[in-house]
Design an enzyme around this catalytic site. Structure first.
Site, mmCIF file in Angstrom:
data_model
loop_
_atom_site.group_PDB
_atom_site.id
_atom_site.type_symbol
_atom_site.label_atom_id
_atom_site.label_comp_id
_atom_site.label_asym_id
_atom_site.label_seq_id
_atom_site.Cartn_x
_atom_site.Cartn_y
_atom_site.Cartn_z
ATOM 1 N N SER A 139 1.085 -1.159 0.114
ATOM 2 C CA SER A 139 0.092 -0.058 -0.114
ATOM 3 C C SER A 139 0.862 1.243 0.206
ATOM 4 C CB SER A 139 -0.653 -0.101 1.219
ATOM 5 O OG SER A 139 -1.593 1.108 1.554
ATOM 6 N N TYR A 152 -2.450 -1.190 10.310
ATOM 7 C CA TYR A 152 -2.444 -1.341 8.871
ATOM 8 C C TYR A 152 -0.957 -0.841 8.285
ATOM 9 C CZ TYR A 152 -4.258 -1.159 4.008
ATOM 10 O OH TYR A 152 -4.032 -1.323 2.537
#
Length: 257
Positions: A139, A152
């Protein structure tokens, strides 16, 4: 790029980014194993429809990737793995003092540890076959950070580091390992958030997309699942044989800031 004769496993692939990548690999002739934690008739029907559409073998194998044994079992049940795409992931947003321990553990297990387990099971198969590609879906948050996303961000940073380690361990073999770092991608999950965000901010759809969701994405456009599929396909090609241990950002300039 023709992938006929190759078997690809894509985790978290019954929707969104994973499904987009799986479809692109199937379009190029790869046999597929798609996966999620559910085990419904719709999951298996999706596999049947993809097999018919692309004239390849597609199997759906359920596995709860929060369990390391299940993650390894997914690869073992597949029986072959030339291409491994670690895409499965979940998210939770909260400040660090308020972050539920069970959510932290689940995010680390699914977003990071599962990639370790699937790769550990897949690498012997790739070595036996004499060829392999591992693509980890990280990401923009694997390269930068945002508040309230501690688990995350930590998991995605970990995926980038894990990618580099696997690349170094396989550097003298015809196996590569890379990470793709998407920004915001227009998936059904993101699409479903737009109406509520419009109500929350009192904005129209276009303004919510541009000024809220894509605030940090300079292009002011979503990446698409097809673009991520194409990037994955490139990393499986001969042209990418000397690309290993790196990250490719598909984020509209986010990490250039």
């Amino acid at each position: 790029m023709q992938l006929s004769g190759k078997t690809a496993i894509v985790t978290g692939s019954n929707s969104g980014i994973g499904l987009g990548i799986a479809r692109e690999l199937a379009r190029s002739g790869a046999d597929l194993v798609i996966n999620s934690y559910t085990d419904t008739e719709e999951d298996h029907e999706l596999a049947r429809k993809m097999a018919e559409e692309f004239s390849v073998t597609v199997r759906y194998i359920q596995a709860d990737l929060s369990d390391g044994h299940a993650a390894r079992g997914l690869v073992e049940r597949a029986g072959a793995c030339d291409i491994l795409v670690n895409n499965a992931g979940i998210q939770h947003v909260a400040a660090v003092p308020d972050f539920p321990v069970e959510k932290w553990n689940a995010i680390i297990a699914i977003n990071l540890s599962s990639a370790f387990h699937t790769a550990a099971a897949a690498l012997p198969m790739m070595r036996k076959a004499g060829w392999g590609r591992i693509v980890n879906i990280a990401s923009a948050h694997g390269l930068t950070a945002s508040p309230f996303k501690s688990a995350y961000v930590s998991a995605k940073h970990g995926i980038v580091g894990f990618t580099k380690t696997v690349a170094l361990e396989t550097a003298e073999e015809p196996i590569t390992c890379n990470a793709i770092c998407p920004g915001y991608v227009l998936t059904p999950l993101v699409e479903a958030q737009i109406p509520d965000t419009m109500k929350e901010y009192g904005m129209d759809r276009e303004t919510v997309i541009r000024d809220v969701l894509l605030d940090r994405q300079p292009s002011k456009e979503f990446a698409t699942v097809e673009q991520l599929g194409g990037t994955t396909l490139f990393l499986c090609s001969d042209a990418a044989a000397q690309i290993t241990g790196t990250t490719i950002s598909v984020d509209g300039g986010w990490t250039a800031l």
